[in-house]
Scaffold this motif. Structure first.
Motif, PDB file in Angstrom:
ATOM      1  N   GLY A 118       0.884  -0.956   0.255  1.00 59.44           N
ATOM      2  CA  GLY A 118       0.445   0.064  -0.053  1.00 59.44           C
ATOM      3  C   GLY A 118       0.789   0.900   0.267  1.00 59.44           C
ATOM      4  O   GLY A 118       2.029   1.082  -0.225  1.00 59.44           O
ATOM      5  N   GLY A 119       0.072   2.537   0.575  1.00 63.79           N
ATOM      6  CA  GLY A 119       1.443   3.801   1.065  1.00 63.79           C
ATOM      7  C   GLY A 119       2.263   3.568   1.659  1.00 63.79           C
ATOM      8  O   GLY A 119       2.265   2.794   2.287  1.00 63.79           O
ATOM      9  N   ASP A 120       3.242   3.762   0.783  1.00 59.08           N
ATOM     10  CA  ASP A 120       4.734   4.023   1.635  1.00 59.08           C
ATOM     11  C   ASP A 120       4.350   5.297   2.815  1.00 59.08           C
ATOM     12  O   ASP A 120       3.841   5.913   2.974  1.00 59.08           O
ATOM     13  CB  ASP A 120       6.095   4.067   1.277  1.00 59.08           C
TER      14      ASP A 120
ATOM     15  N   ALA B 245       3.356  -1.539  -3.369  1.00 61.48           N
ATOM     16  CA  ALA B 245       2.766  -1.686  -4.198  1.00 61.48           C
ATOM     17  C   ALA B 245       1.182  -1.441  -4.372  1.00 61.48           C
ATOM     18  O   ALA B 245       0.890  -2.069  -2.796  1.00 61.48           O
ATOM     19  CB  ALA B 245       2.741  -2.443  -5.378  1.00 61.48           C
ATOM     20  N   ARG B 246       0.199  -0.804  -5.296  1.00 59.68           N
ATOM     21  CA  ARG B 246      -1.576  -1.567  -4.794  1.00 59.68           C
ATOM     22  C   ARG B 246      -1.181  -2.727  -6.038  1.00 59.68           C
ATOM     23  O   ARG B 246      -0.733  -2.603  -7.016  1.00 59.68           O
ATOM     24  CB  ARG B 246      -1.810  -0.293  -5.724  1.00 59.68           C
ATOM     25  N   CYS B 247      -2.019  -3.513  -6.200  1.00 63.06           N
ATOM     26  CA  CYS B 247      -2.402  -4.958  -6.504  1.00 63.06           C
ATOM     27  C   CYS B 247      -3.083  -5.659  -6.455  1.00 63.06           C
ATOM     28  O   CYS B 247      -3.455  -6.190  -5.453  1.00 63.06           O
ATOM     29  CB  CYS B 247      -0.891  -6.161  -6.164  1.00 63.06           C
ATOM     30  N   PRO B 248      -3.845  -5.205  -7.818  1.00 66.31           N
ATOM     31  CA  PRO B 248      -5.325  -5.786  -8.119  1.00 66.31           C
ATOM     32  C   PRO B 248      -5.766  -7.064  -7.970  1.00 66.31           C
ATOM     33  O   PRO B 248      -6.224  -7.713  -7.543  1.00 66.31           O
ATOM     34  CB  PRO B 248      -6.334  -5.075  -9.276  1.00 66.31           C
TER      35      PRO B 248
ATOM     36  N   GLY C  49       1.495  -2.720   7.038  1.00 70.79           N
ATOM     37  CA  GLY C  49       0.407  -1.825   5.957  1.00 70.79           C
ATOM     38  C   GLY C  49      -0.327  -0.795   6.076  1.00 70.79           C
ATOM     39  O   GLY C  49      -0.763  -1.980   7.478  1.00 70.79           O
ATOM     40  N   GLY C  50      -1.144  -0.521   5.707  1.00 71.01           N
ATOM     41  CA  GLY C  50      -2.394  -0.210   6.170  1.00 71.01           C
ATOM     42  C   GLY C  50      -4.014  -0.729   6.442  1.00 71.01           C
ATOM     43  O   GLY C  50      -3.735  -1.392   6.323  1.00 71.01           O
ATOM     44  N   ASN C  51      -4.728  -0.395   6.007  1.00 74.47           N
ATOM     45  CA  ASN C  51      -6.369  -0.359   6.084  1.00 74.47           C
ATOM     46  C   ASN C  51      -6.607  -1.695   5.134  1.00 74.47           C
ATOM     47  O   ASN C  51      -7.096  -3.255   4.806  1.00 74.47           O
ATOM     48  CB  ASN C  51      -7.628   0.258   5.630  1.00 74.47           C
ATOM     49  N   GLY C  52      -5.950  -1.499   3.383  1.00 74.66           N
ATOM     50  CA  GLY C  52      -6.563  -2.022   2.338  1.00 74.66           C
ATOM     51  C   GLY C  52      -5.640  -3.245   2.756  1.00 74.66           C
ATOM     52  O   GLY C  52      -5.926  -4.489   2.412  1.00 74.66           O
ATOM     53  N   SER C  53      -4.143  -3.287   3.383  1.00 68.34           N
ATOM     54  CA  SER C  53      -2.734  -4.265   3.511  1.00 68.34           C
ATOM     55  C   SER C  53      -3.609  -5.621   4.007  1.00 68.34           C
ATOM     56  O   SER C  53      -3.140  -6.463   3.715  1.00 68.34           O
ATOM     57  CB  SER C  53      -1.676  -3.974   3.050  1.00 68.34           C
ATOM     58  N   GLN C  54      -4.110  -5.160   5.279  1.00 75.73           N
ATOM     59  CA  GLN C  54      -4.451  -5.627   6.154  1.00 75.73           C
ATOM     60  C   GLN C  54      -5.254  -6.062   6.083  1.00 75.73           C
ATOM     61  O   GLN C  54      -5.677  -7.797   6.591  1.00 75.73           O
ATOM     62  CB  GLN C  54      -4.626  -5.324   7.472  1.00 75.73           C
ATOM     63  N   THR C  55      -6.519  -5.735   5.292  1.00 81.72           N
ATOM     64  CA  THR C  55      -7.574  -6.377   4.610  1.00 81.72           C
ATOM     65  C   THR C  55      -6.978  -8.018   3.379  1.00 81.72           C
ATOM     66  O   THR C  55      -7.549  -9.332   3.382  1.00 81.72           O
ATOM     67  CB  THR C  55      -8.572  -5.787   3.378  1.00 81.72           C
ATOM     68  N   GLY C  56      -5.838  -7.492   2.841  1.00 80.78           N
ATOM     69  CA  GLY C  56      -5.055  -8.765   1.895  1.00 80.78           C
ATOM     70  C   GLY C  56      -4.662 -10.136   2.832  1.00 80.78           C
ATOM     71  O   GLY C  56      -4.755 -10.868   2.880  1.00 80.78           O
ATOM     72  N   SER C  57      -4.481  -8.754   3.846  1.00 80.30           N
ATOM     73  CA  SER C  57      -3.827 -10.080   4.981  1.00 80.30           C
ATOM     74  C   SER C  57      -4.672 -10.992   5.600  1.00 80.30           C
ATOM     75  O   SER C  57      -4.657 -12.073   5.982  1.00 80.30           O
ATOM     76  CB  SER C  57      -3.396  -9.773   6.668  1.00 80.30           C
TER      77      SER C  57
ATOM     78  N   GLY D  12      -4.392  11.424   4.137  1.00 83.28           N
ATOM     79  CA  GLY D  12      -5.667  11.338   4.853  1.00 83.28           C
ATOM     80  C   GLY D  12      -6.857   9.816   3.918  1.00 83.28           C
ATOM     81  O   GLY D  12      -7.954   9.232   4.645  1.00 83.28           O
ATOM     82  N   ARG D  13      -6.931   9.860   2.481  1.00 85.54           N
ATOM     83  CA  ARG D  13      -7.797   9.335   2.146  1.00 85.54           C
ATOM     84  C   ARG D  13      -9.507   9.486   3.243  1.00 85.54           C
ATOM     85  O   ARG D  13     -10.014  10.344   2.472  1.00 85.54           O
ATOM     86  CB  ARG D  13      -7.814   7.846   2.126  1.00 85.54           C
ATOM     87  N   ASP D  14     -10.196   8.366   3.040  1.00 85.35           N
ATOM     88  CA  ASP D  14     -11.357   8.929   3.872  1.00 85.35           C
ATOM     89  C   ASP D  14     -11.221   9.242   5.757  1.00 85.35           C
ATOM     90  O   ASP D  14     -12.209   9.745   5.762  1.00 85.35           O
ATOM     91  CB  ASP D  14     -12.477   7.921   3.662  1.00 85.35           C
TER      92      ASP D  14
HETATM   93  P1  ADP Z   1      -3.418   0.783   2.242  1.00 89.60           P
HETATM   94  O1  ADP Z   1      -3.192  -0.957   3.033  1.00 89.60           O
HETATM   95  O2  ADP Z   1      -2.051   1.441   2.182  1.00 89.60           O
HETATM   96  O3  ADP Z   1      -4.903   0.997   3.062  1.00 89.60           O
HETATM   97  P2  ADP Z   1      -4.371   0.033  -0.199  1.00 89.60           P
HETATM   98  O4  ADP Z   1      -5.956  -0.053   0.191  1.00 89.60           O
HETATM   99  O5  ADP Z   1      -3.633   0.709  -1.093  1.00 89.60           O
HETATM  100  O6  ADP Z   1      -3.232   0.632   0.773  1.00 89.60           O
HETATM  101  O7  ADP Z   1      -4.292  -1.886  -1.076  1.00 89.60           O
HETATM  102  C1  ADP Z   1      -3.036  -2.809  -0.660  1.00 89.60           C
HETATM  103  C2  ADP Z   1      -3.385  -3.404  -0.807  1.00 89.60           C
HETATM  104  O8  ADP Z   1      -3.538  -4.827  -1.056  1.00 89.60           O
HETATM  105  C3  ADP Z   1      -3.894  -3.356  -2.444  1.00 89.60           C
HETATM  106  O9  ADP Z   1      -3.315  -3.457  -3.303  1.00 89.60           O
HETATM  107  C4  ADP Z   1      -4.374  -5.121  -2.612  1.00 89.60           C
HETATM  108  O10 ADP Z   1      -3.465  -5.598  -3.007  1.00 89.60           O
HETATM  109  C5  ADP Z   1      -4.193  -5.145  -0.462  1.00 89.60           C
HETATM  110  N1  ADP Z   1      -5.839  -5.402  -1.150  1.00 89.60           N
HETATM  111  C6  ADP Z   1      -6.394  -4.352  -0.804  1.00 89.60           C
HETATM  112  N2  ADP Z   1      -7.514  -4.607  -0.070  1.00 89.60           N
HETATM  113  C7  ADP Z   1      -7.950  -5.815  -0.290  1.00 89.60           C
HETATM  114  C8  ADP Z   1      -9.233  -7.547  -0.373  1.00 89.60           C
HETATM  115  N3  ADP Z   1     -10.300  -6.545  -0.110  1.00 89.60           N
HETATM  116  N4  ADP Z   1      -8.253  -8.536  -0.644  1.00 89.60           N
HETATM  117  C9  ADP Z   1      -7.369  -8.689  -0.944  1.00 89.60           C
HETATM  118  N5  ADP Z   1      -6.699  -8.134  -1.137  1.00 89.60           N
HETATM  119  C10 ADP Z   1      -6.754  -7.042  -0.926  1.00 89.60           C
END
Ligand code: ADP
Ligand code: F6P
Length: 323
Positions: free
Chosen positions: A10-12, A71-74, A101-109, A170-172
């Motif tokens: 996510g964002g560094d 990286a942001r990785c769709p 990482g942040g919110n999105g990254s931990q959703t990935g975790s 700060g995004r949202d």
């Molecule tokens: P941050 O972690 O800074 O909030 P992002 O929201 O861009 O940054 O999320 C970083 C990365 O985390 C995404 O590019 C994607 O690879 C992964 N990610 C985000 N949301 C999900 C999800 N719902 N499921 C799996 N991976 C996700």
């Protein structure tokens, strides 16, 4: 468990390097072999990872950004992408992953841990919008950078009796705007969490000049209904009524690129060390965060399902301090 890997995603954020260093060195000390993954989840899918030594993370604690890359990785949001990542980890015999990482990254975790893979998160984002840590890695340094800019803008604003709209990231989430607004002595603060009428902001500024102020500062969070550009448009249409000159500065990525201060280096070191301590105990599926001064592991399921609350009562304090 012998092999673990670490990545930044996510964002560094300033302090990510200190967190990588902590994971590698405390991991080695606890008997793990530690792999560094390049470019976040993209590197996991592309199999870009290598074993690291204590020397590999020398001289980075003071550096901003992340030397592993982010990286942001769709693709990681798809099951196929995550399966590919798991296949690569499996082939290398890596049994657990630390995600900084942040919110999105931990959703990935969480998504990865739901597929049965051991993951530990480390709370890192300048936005401070992550549940499970009162403050995340990078916030303190980003605030210092915003304040340095605000202090400078006030100097030139006062010289010209101008008003400034300063937009912060700060995004949202309005945390950066709220705190930098209070600490920077703003006349008004605009955040996504509270509906703000542009006319009310204009009135605040008009009143500040009436009270004898030499300038007016408005800190605006980028995610607000009216961001700086939106407010500036309103101000331009009402120039005659306002009676003062206005300029706009969007701080943008400048806030993210600084060298981490003492707070972020220490927080990153403690959270990184906490992550390997948890793995040593055989625990996972948690986020390491700071709660009431302690390093605490919160289940990722809770982290992704809860929204971190912003103390909007601070806006009342900001208003009183602006008098
Ligand atoms: P941050 O972690 O800074 O909030 P992002 O929201 O861009 O940054 O999320 C970083 C990365 O985390 C995404 O590019 C994607 O690879 C992964 N990610 C985000 N949301 C999900 C999800 N719902 N499921 C799996 N991976 C996700
Ligand atoms: O999440 C951190 C952050 O800096 C946000 O404050 C901002 O909205 C976003 O990342 C910018 O993303 P990018 O670096 O992809 O432009």
């Amino acid at each position: 468990m012998h092999r673990i890997a670490v990545l930044t995603s996510g964002g560094d954020a300033p302090g990510m390097n200190a967190a990588i260093r902590a994971v590698v060195r405390t991991g080695l000390d606890r008997g793990f072999e530690v792999f560094g993954v390049r470019h976040g989840y993209s590197g996991l899918i592309a199999d870009e990872m290598s074993s690291m030594t204590a020397r590999d993370v020398g001289g980075i604690i003071q550096a901003g950004g992340t030397f592993l890359g982010s990286a942001r990785c769709p693709e990681f949001k798809t099951v196929e992408g995550r399966r590919q990542a798991l296949a690569n980890l499996d082939r290398r015999g890596i049994e657990a992953l630390v995600v900084i990482g942040g919110n999105g990254s931990q959703t990935g975790s969480y998504a990865l841990s739901q597929m049965g893979y051991p993951v530990v998160g480390v709370a890192s984002t300048i936005d401070n919008d992550l549940y499970g840590s009162e403050i995340t890695i990078g916030v303190d340094t980003a605030l210092d950078i915003a304040l340095e800019a605000i202090d400078r803008l006030k100097v030139t604003a006062a010289s010209h009796r101008r008003a400034f709209l300063v937009e912060v990231m700060g995004r949202d989430c309005g945390y950066l705007a709220l705190v930098s607004g209070i600490a920077g002595g703003a006349e008004a603060i605009v955040i996504p969490e509270v509906r703000t009428d542009p006319e009310a902001v204009a009135d605040e500024l008009i009143d500040a000049y009436r009270r004898g102020k030499s300038n007016g500062l408005v800190v605006v969070a980028e995610g607000s209904e009216y961001n700086a550009a939106g407010l500036a448009k309103y101000f331009a249409q009402n120039q005659e009524r306002l009676g003062f000159d206005l300029r706009v500065t969007a701080l943008g990525h400048v806030q993210r690129g600084g060298a981490p201060g003492a707070f972020d280096r220490l927080l990153a070191s403690r959270l990184g060390g906490g992550a390997t301590a948890v793995l040593e105990r055989g625990e996972h599926g948690v986020l390491m965060g700071l709660i009431k001064g302690e390093i605490v592991a919160t289940p990722l399921a809770e982290v992704v399902s809860m929204k971190k609350a912003l103390d909007t009562r601070l806006l009342e304090l900001a208003a009183m301090l602006a008098k």
